[in-house]
Design a protein around this motif. Sequence first.
Motif, PDB file in Angstrom:
ATOM      1  N   GLN A 187       0.829  -1.210   0.000  1.00 46.84           N
ATOM      2  CA  GLN A 187       0.000   0.000   0.000  1.00 46.84           C
ATOM      3  C   GLN A 187       0.861   1.256   0.000  1.00 46.84           C
ATOM      4  O   GLN A 187       0.478   2.282  -0.576  1.00 46.84           O
ATOM      5  N   ARG A 188       2.044   1.179   0.641  1.00 45.20           N
ATOM      6  CA  ARG A 188       2.943   2.330   0.659  1.00 45.20           C
ATOM      7  C   ARG A 188       3.826   2.353  -0.586  1.00 45.20           C
ATOM      8  O   ARG A 188       4.019   3.401  -1.208  1.00 45.20           O
ATOM      9  N   ALA A 231       1.702   3.305  -3.655  1.00 47.07           N
ATOM     10  CA  ALA A 231       0.717   4.372  -3.436  1.00 47.07           C
ATOM     11  C   ALA A 231       0.711   5.397  -4.566  1.00 47.07           C
ATOM     12  O   ALA A 231      -0.350   5.785  -5.075  1.00 47.07           O
ATOM     13  N   LEU A 256      -2.062   1.412  -6.697  1.00 49.28           N
ATOM     14  CA  LEU A 256      -2.149   0.072  -6.116  1.00 49.28           C
ATOM     15  C   LEU A 256      -3.066  -0.814  -6.937  1.00 49.28           C
ATOM     16  O   LEU A 256      -4.107  -0.371  -7.432  1.00 49.28           O
TER      17      LEU A 256
END
Length: 306
Positions: free
Chosen positions: A111-112, A115, A119
């Motif tokens: 998710q990071r 980002a 995603l």
Amino acid sequence: MAHWYMLLMCSVLVFCTAVRSALPADVAIISSSDILPYTTCREGIQEYLAEYTITATTINEDISKGREALEDIKREKPKVVIAIGPQAAFALAQEPALGNSRLFCMILNPQRVLAKAGLFSGVSLNIPPDMQMRTIKQAFANRKRVGIFYSKDPNQEIVDALTRAATAYDLVVVPLPIGSAQEIPGLLSSRETPFDVLLIIPDEKLGSTKIVEYLIKESLRRNLPVVGYNSWFAKNGAVLSFIIDYRGIGRQTGAIARRMLNGSLLDTVTVVPPEHVKISIDVKTAEKIGVAVSPDILKQADEVQR
């Protein structure tokens, strides 16, 4: 007659093989590199999807090379494209035209990482917080405080999730945020260490082998068990280690791809944790520092070092 029959059958076999190799691939795999975890994962995918036509490309951690490879892949029009590792996934994330035919695997904190690029669905390397806390409770029944050194910016959400999971098992997470590895000795220098178990999580500030070895050595010197997150820890002093099965991640990714190949496309972005995480217990180290490990966890462990 038998001679001509054998020649005919061989010709048919060669023809069928040639036709199959000429067909567009059902699945295209693009790997960030050829390191062992990635190749093992790829083998798991290929084993699970053995009946499908699969192509595989490696980009040697070069995102621009990944974009070039994806241009070729798009011309082939595979039904599913799978990225292994962050560089390949980052390149694939920049191909929104491929939509929900994309999958990733072998990425920590996707998710990071994805980002900004965008995603999409896949299998992460993040070990579920609930599993970590449940296993720590089972292994060290008489210990309650779990210390975690971490960099606040990238890993605060991870520590928050572990903190929430800990409450279900009557455990307390002791967060130890650091700005640099140089702060660790000071936090360990107090007469009373503020935790009973040290959980080491993947963190850029703890990326050096030297730093991790120091943490393990100082914890064991204080008779505190260390919990690690891969096979290296199992061989270097951690009493409890979580070991991700990379082939299992490949098969898990392959299972999602098979559903997609059968027409069940993913309508929403879905990121799932690894299903296959092995538990390793180092009984020899535990006995050396006087730490009791519960018999129940020894029965559940995939690997016990005595």
